[in-house]
Design an enzyme around this catalytic site. Structure first.
Site, PDB file in Angstrom:
ATOM      1  N   TYR A   1      48.143  -6.187  82.352  1.00 33.01           N
ATOM      2  CA  TYR A   1      48.666  -5.084  81.549  1.00 33.01           C
ATOM      3  C   TYR A   1      49.769  -5.532  80.590  1.00 33.01           C
ATOM      4  O   TYR A   1      49.916  -4.965  79.510  1.00 33.01           O
ATOM      5  CB  TYR A   1      49.260  -3.991  82.463  1.00 33.01           C
ATOM      6  CG  TYR A   1      48.277  -2.965  82.929  1.00 33.01           C
ATOM      7  CD1 TYR A   1      47.248  -3.301  83.801  1.00 33.01           C
ATOM      8  CD2 TYR A   1      48.368  -1.643  82.510  1.00 33.01           C
ATOM      9  CE1 TYR A   1      46.355  -2.349  84.251  1.00 33.01           C
ATOM     10  CE2 TYR A   1      47.481  -0.683  82.954  1.00 33.01           C
ATOM     11  CZ  TYR A   1      46.481  -1.041  83.822  1.00 33.01           C
ATOM     12  OH  TYR A   1      45.604  -0.092  84.248  1.00 33.01           O
TER      13      TYR A   1
ATOM     14  N   LYS B   1      41.583 -11.463  94.183  1.00 34.46           N
ATOM     15  CA  LYS B   1      40.313 -12.119  93.829  1.00 34.46           C
ATOM     16  C   LYS B   1      40.577 -13.631  93.894  1.00 34.46           C
ATOM     17  O   LYS B   1      40.432 -14.366  92.904  1.00 34.46           O
ATOM     18  CB  LYS B   1      39.866 -11.647  92.433  1.00 34.46           C
ATOM     19  CG  LYS B   1      38.481 -12.114  91.991  1.00 34.46           C
ATOM     20  CD  LYS B   1      37.336 -11.454  92.733  1.00 34.46           C
ATOM     21  CE  LYS B   1      36.009 -12.062  92.307  1.00 34.46           C
ATOM     22  NZ  LYS B   1      34.872 -11.597  93.157  1.00 34.46           N
TER      23      LYS B   1
ATOM     24  N   ASP C   1      36.200  -7.027  95.247  1.00 35.38           N
ATOM     25  CA  ASP C   1      34.829  -6.500  95.155  1.00 35.38           C
ATOM     26  C   ASP C   1      34.365  -5.948  96.501  1.00 35.38           C
ATOM     27  O   ASP C   1      33.822  -4.844  96.585  1.00 35.38           O
ATOM     28  CB  ASP C   1      33.851  -7.545  94.576  1.00 35.38           C
ATOM     29  CG  ASP C   1      33.910  -8.885  95.282  1.00 35.38           C
ATOM     30  OD1 ASP C   1      34.846  -9.124  96.081  1.00 35.38           O
ATOM     31  OD2 ASP C   1      33.011  -9.714  95.035  1.00 35.38           O
TER      32      ASP C   1
ATOM     33  N   ASP D   1      44.829  -0.139  89.768  1.00 40.05           N
ATOM     34  CA  ASP D   1      44.406   0.927  88.863  1.00 40.05           C
ATOM     35  C   ASP D   1      42.995   1.378  89.224  1.00 40.05           C
ATOM     36  O   ASP D   1      42.714   2.571  89.375  1.00 40.05           O
ATOM     37  CB  ASP D   1      44.461   0.425  87.415  1.00 40.05           C
ATOM     38  CG  ASP D   1      44.027   1.497  86.429  1.00 40.05           C
ATOM     39  OD1 ASP D   1      44.482   2.640  86.576  1.00 40.05           O
ATOM     40  OD2 ASP D   1      43.224   1.188  85.528  1.00 40.05           O
TER      41      ASP D   1
ATOM     42  N   ASP E   1      41.665   4.955  91.594  1.00 36.10           N
ATOM     43  CA  ASP E   1      40.741   6.001  91.108  1.00 36.10           C
ATOM     44  C   ASP E   1      39.562   6.168  92.072  1.00 36.10           C
ATOM     45  O   ASP E   1      39.102   7.286  92.321  1.00 36.10           O
ATOM     46  CB  ASP E   1      40.208   5.665  89.705  1.00 36.10           C
ATOM     47  CG  ASP E   1      41.049   6.298  88.601  1.00 36.10           C
ATOM     48  OD1 ASP E   1      42.279   6.431  88.801  1.00 36.10           O
ATOM     49  OD2 ASP E   1      40.491   6.660  87.550  1.00 36.10           O
TER      50      ASP E   1
HETATM   51  C1  IPM Z   1      47.196   5.169  85.615  1.00 33.81           C
HETATM   52  C2  IPM Z   1      46.579   5.275  84.243  1.00 33.81           C
HETATM   53  C3  IPM Z   1      47.317   4.355  83.302  1.00 33.81           C
HETATM   54  C4  IPM Z   1      47.138   2.938  83.832  1.00 33.81           C
HETATM   55  C5  IPM Z   1      46.899   4.467  81.846  1.00 33.81           C
HETATM   56  C6  IPM Z   1      47.007   5.876  81.329  1.00 33.81           C
HETATM   57  C7  IPM Z   1      47.683   3.524  80.973  1.00 33.81           C
HETATM   58  O1  IPM Z   1      45.226   5.003  84.288  1.00 33.81           O
HETATM   59  O2  IPM Z   1      48.383   5.515  85.763  1.00 33.81           O
HETATM   60  O3  IPM Z   1      46.522   4.751  86.539  1.00 33.81           O
HETATM   61  O4  IPM Z   1      46.110   2.293  83.557  1.00 33.81           O
HETATM   62  O5  IPM Z   1      48.044   2.455  84.513  1.00 33.81           O
HETATM   63 MN    MN Z   2      44.460   4.639  86.285  1.00 36.84          MN
END
Ligand code: IPM
Ligand code: MN
Length: 356
Positions: A145, A190, A223, A247, A251
């Protein structure tokens, strides 16, 4: 009325974009009631970030916002981003990345508990998700990042870089949390491919041996971890990982409980103010309709009370109130059966009623 015993806490609100303003308003209302009840004064200051800031100032993180955040006791953020700013020179997300860096927020905590009343809404079988109780520790200010980026017409690069101190500090935070929980850390990397992951694994292994031998540590490749999280999510307690893997995995994990609209997060540094936000994004499709789920932001406000202000009883009261309305079946459109959904305001009022 302020009394001598009343303590003032300065909270910066960053409503941001999409449903952000609606859900941060809900959290502000709940914090006000908590303040009245427990005798604290919460002073709120609203500032611009993301697309809203680009529209007004041309920049996703104006200097006034940065300065207010670092001088505050805690920051509560709604969401940033939306199709409106696609293709623009400045992106709303840059504001979020820049405030994380400016505040030194190296640890991102994303807890998930699958509530028994909602386990049947999970896309996975109830037997798999019932009782899941885990927390992701995502490193937040390093890795790909923030590494150097280059771009020519036919070539692009993103550098992934980690230093030993960057790995050590988030690792310690994860082990400390595991000591208060079930005593298990799963470090995800990884290491079969990436040099940064080999360093990661080395550092985590050393910190474990030297400082936290009482904790059970296991390593997993990202993975296979993606697979295990679907097959046996109940086995995990603390999941420690670098920025990009965290990240993606967070999700994935967010769907286990049935709605991303319930999940909070805390981003913490070394002692300064923390930043708290719901995991869901700006949801531009439902923005301004007054139907967004405020519960993830209310749980984030609870994390703010606990982690930045040290107000544990107040945090627990907010969490208990939200769980109580969930038990009562007070659901917004993301969770409700057809025709049964309540508005953001009604859901917030139901939580306020539990607190009074
Ligand atoms: C999160 C989001 C952010 C990230 C984006 C919006 C930059 O997806 O907080 O997980 O990738 O960190
Ligand atoms: Mn995210």
């Amino acid at each position: 009325m302020s009394t001598a015993a009343t303590k003032t806490y300065n909270i910066v609100l960053l409503p941001g974009d999409g449903v952000g303003p609606e859900v941060t308003r809900a959290a502000r209302d709940v914090l006000r009631v908590i303040g009245d009840f427990y005798g604290h004064h919460f002073e709120f200051a609203e500032h611009l970030i993301g697309g809203a800031a680009i529209d007004e100032t041309g920049e996703p993180l104006p200097e006034a916002t940065r300065a207010a955040c670092v001088a505050s006791d805690a920051v509560l953020l709604g969401a940033v981003g939306g199709p409106k700013w696609d293709g623009g020179k400045a992106r709303p997300e840059q504001g979020l990345l820049a405030i994380r860096k400016a505040m030194g927020l190296f640890a991102n905590l994303r807890p998930l508990q699958v509530s028994p009343v909602l386990a049947h809404r999970s896309p996975l079988k109830k037997e798999i998700v019932e009782g899941v109780d885990l927390i992701v520790f995502r490193e937040l200010t390093g890795g790909v990042y923030f590494g150097e980026k280059t771009r020519t017409a036919d070539r692009a690069t993103d550098l992934c870089e980690y230093t030993v101190p960057e790995i050590e500090r988030v690792t310690r935070a994860a082990f400390q949390t595991a000591q208060q929980r079930r005593g298990k850390v799963t470090s995800v990397d990884k290491a079969n491919v990436m040099e940064t992951s080999r360093l990661w694994r080395e550092v985590v292994t050393r910190i474990h041996a030297e400082e936290f031998p009482d904790i059970t540590l296991e390593h997993a490749l990202v993975d296979s971890m993606a697979m295990h999280l679907i097959r046996k999510p109940r086995e995990y307690d603390v999941i420690l990982t670098e920025n990009m893997f965290g990240d993606i995995l967070s999700d994935e994990i967010s769907v286990l409980g049935g709605s991303i609209g319930l999940l909070p997060s805390a981003s913490l540094g070394a002692g300064g103010p923390g930043l708290f936000e719901p995991i869901h994004g700006s949801a531009p499709d439902i923005a301004g309709k007054g139907i967004a789920n405020p519960y993830a932001t209310l749980f984030s406000a609870a994390m703010l009370l606990r982690h930045s202000l040290g107000l544990e009883a107040e945090a627990a009261a907010v969490e208990a109130a939200v769980h109580a309305v969930l038990d009562d079946g007070v659901f917004t459109a993301d969770l409700a059966a057809k025709g049964q959904a309540v508005s953001t305001a009604a859901a917030t009022d139901a939580v306020l009623a539990k607190l009074k």
